[in-house]
Design a protein around this motif. Structure first.
Motif, PDB file in Angstrom:
ATOM      1  N   VAL A 181       0.855  -1.185   0.000  1.00  0.00           N
ATOM      2  CA  VAL A 181       0.000   0.000   0.000  1.00  0.00           C
ATOM      3  C   VAL A 181       0.892   1.236   0.000  1.00  0.00           C
ATOM      4  O   VAL A 181       1.836   1.322   0.784  1.00  0.00           O
ATOM      5  N   LYS A 183       0.382   5.422   0.132  1.00  0.00           N
ATOM      6  CA  LYS A 183      -0.560   6.514   0.308  1.00  0.00           C
ATOM      7  C   LYS A 183       0.170   7.852   0.125  1.00  0.00           C
ATOM      8  O   LYS A 183       1.160   8.133   0.805  1.00  0.00           O
ATOM      9  N   THR A 266      -3.946   2.517   7.191  1.00  0.00           N
ATOM     10  CA  THR A 266      -3.240   1.611   6.279  1.00  0.00           C
ATOM     11  C   THR A 266      -2.969   0.279   6.955  1.00  0.00           C
ATOM     12  O   THR A 266      -3.112  -0.793   6.334  1.00  0.00           O
ATOM     13  N   THR A 270      -4.358  -3.392   5.961  1.00  0.00           N
ATOM     14  CA  THR A 270      -3.420  -4.490   5.701  1.00  0.00           C
ATOM     15  C   THR A 270      -3.748  -5.722   6.537  1.00  0.00           C
ATOM     16  O   THR A 270      -3.788  -6.855   6.021  1.00  0.00           O
TER      17      THR A 270
END
Length: 277
Positions: A181, A183, A266, A270
């Motif tokens: 991920v 961001k 996040t 996850t």
């Protein structure tokens, strides 16, 4: 434009590169190794570095391999980030490399150059930290193969005259469940607020981070909390964030408070994705 002159060398073997460094260093020329060269050019233009000679590693065969050797994936330090994605032998590494820059830049930035760089992010190292990869290093004392955890501590810790030749990863890590991920503050442009890479092995989730602190890292203390079966996901994340190894960054991309907010969500995302796998 680089505001000073320097000598340029392009050896075709590891011994030749090391010997060139020895000779140039003895002559007081402050030599530097490079592969892609993008970061060296940036720092040189700012007068932050001033080498009298540069040693280009891109013609050394061992630095350009990307192949399996028995049960290991071996990737040379001069392999461009774009090639990692094209070949896609390690999907988590491919995704991480793809997010490091745009396509044009990834054609120039090398795997080793990203890992050995000075900028905060160095995202290509995250999958290596998770998979306990090993580093093959050449230098004035010969060749050595060491765990990434012994040589990458906030940044690469190479001795004078050493350079990174290859990264070696056990094949068993390549097909594990993973999450990547990234961001940013706005869309897909600019440096990240948070980059998170995660693997699940033997029912345990491993996580590594870039953009959160002033260096990329993997924290065993954070992982112990994130894998505690007695805690809810939110409690795991809150307690893990309390164990960050350094202060959270504040820069033009975002404040420390905002980064923590993004990191928390996040991590929740996850864990939710990996806990059922």
């Amino acid at each position: 434009m680089i505001p000073f002159n320097f000598e340029y060398y392009k050896p075709s073997s590891i011994p030749e590169a090391v010997e060139l460094f020895r000779q140039l260093y003895a002559q007081g020329k402050n030599p530097m190794y490079f592969s892609g060269g993008t970061e060296i050019i940036t720092w040189a233009r700012m007068n932050a570095i001033r080498p009298g000679a540069v040693i280009d590693l891109k013609s050394i065969p061992e630095c350009n391999v990307i192949q399996f050797q028995i049960n290991h994936l071996v990737i040379g330090s001069c392999v461009p980030l774009s090639m990692l994605t094209t070949v896609n032998l390690f999907p988590l590494l491919s995704e991480t490399a793809q997010g490091a820059a745009d396509q044009t830049a990834r054609n120039k930035i090398t795997f080793g150059g990203n890992i050995c760089g000075r900028i905060y992010y160095r995202e290509a190292v995250l999958p290596l930290l998770l998979s306990n990869s090993r580093m093959l290093i050449a230098g004035l004392k010969g060749m050595r193969e060491v765990s990434i955890h012994h040589v990458f501590v906030q940044q690469m810790r190479l001795e004078s005259g050493e350079f990174l030749v290859q990264m070696i990863t056990d094949r068993e890590y390549l097909a594990l469940p993973y999450v990547h991920v990234k961001k940013r503050q706005i869309g897909n442009v600019g440096y990240p607020l948070v980059t998170l890479a995660a693997l699940k092995k033997d029912h345990q989730i491993r996580t590594a981070y870039s953009g959160v602190c002033a260096f990329p890292f993997r924290s065993i203390e954070m992982e112990q909390v994130l894998n505690d079966p007695m805690l809810s996901i939110e409690a795991k994340v809150d307690q893990a964030i309390d164990k960050l190894p350094a202060p959270v960054l504040t820069n033009t991309e975002g404040s420390a408070g905002y980064r923590k907010f993004v990191l928390k969500h996040t991590l929740i995302e996850t864990l939710s994705l990996l806990e059922g796998k």
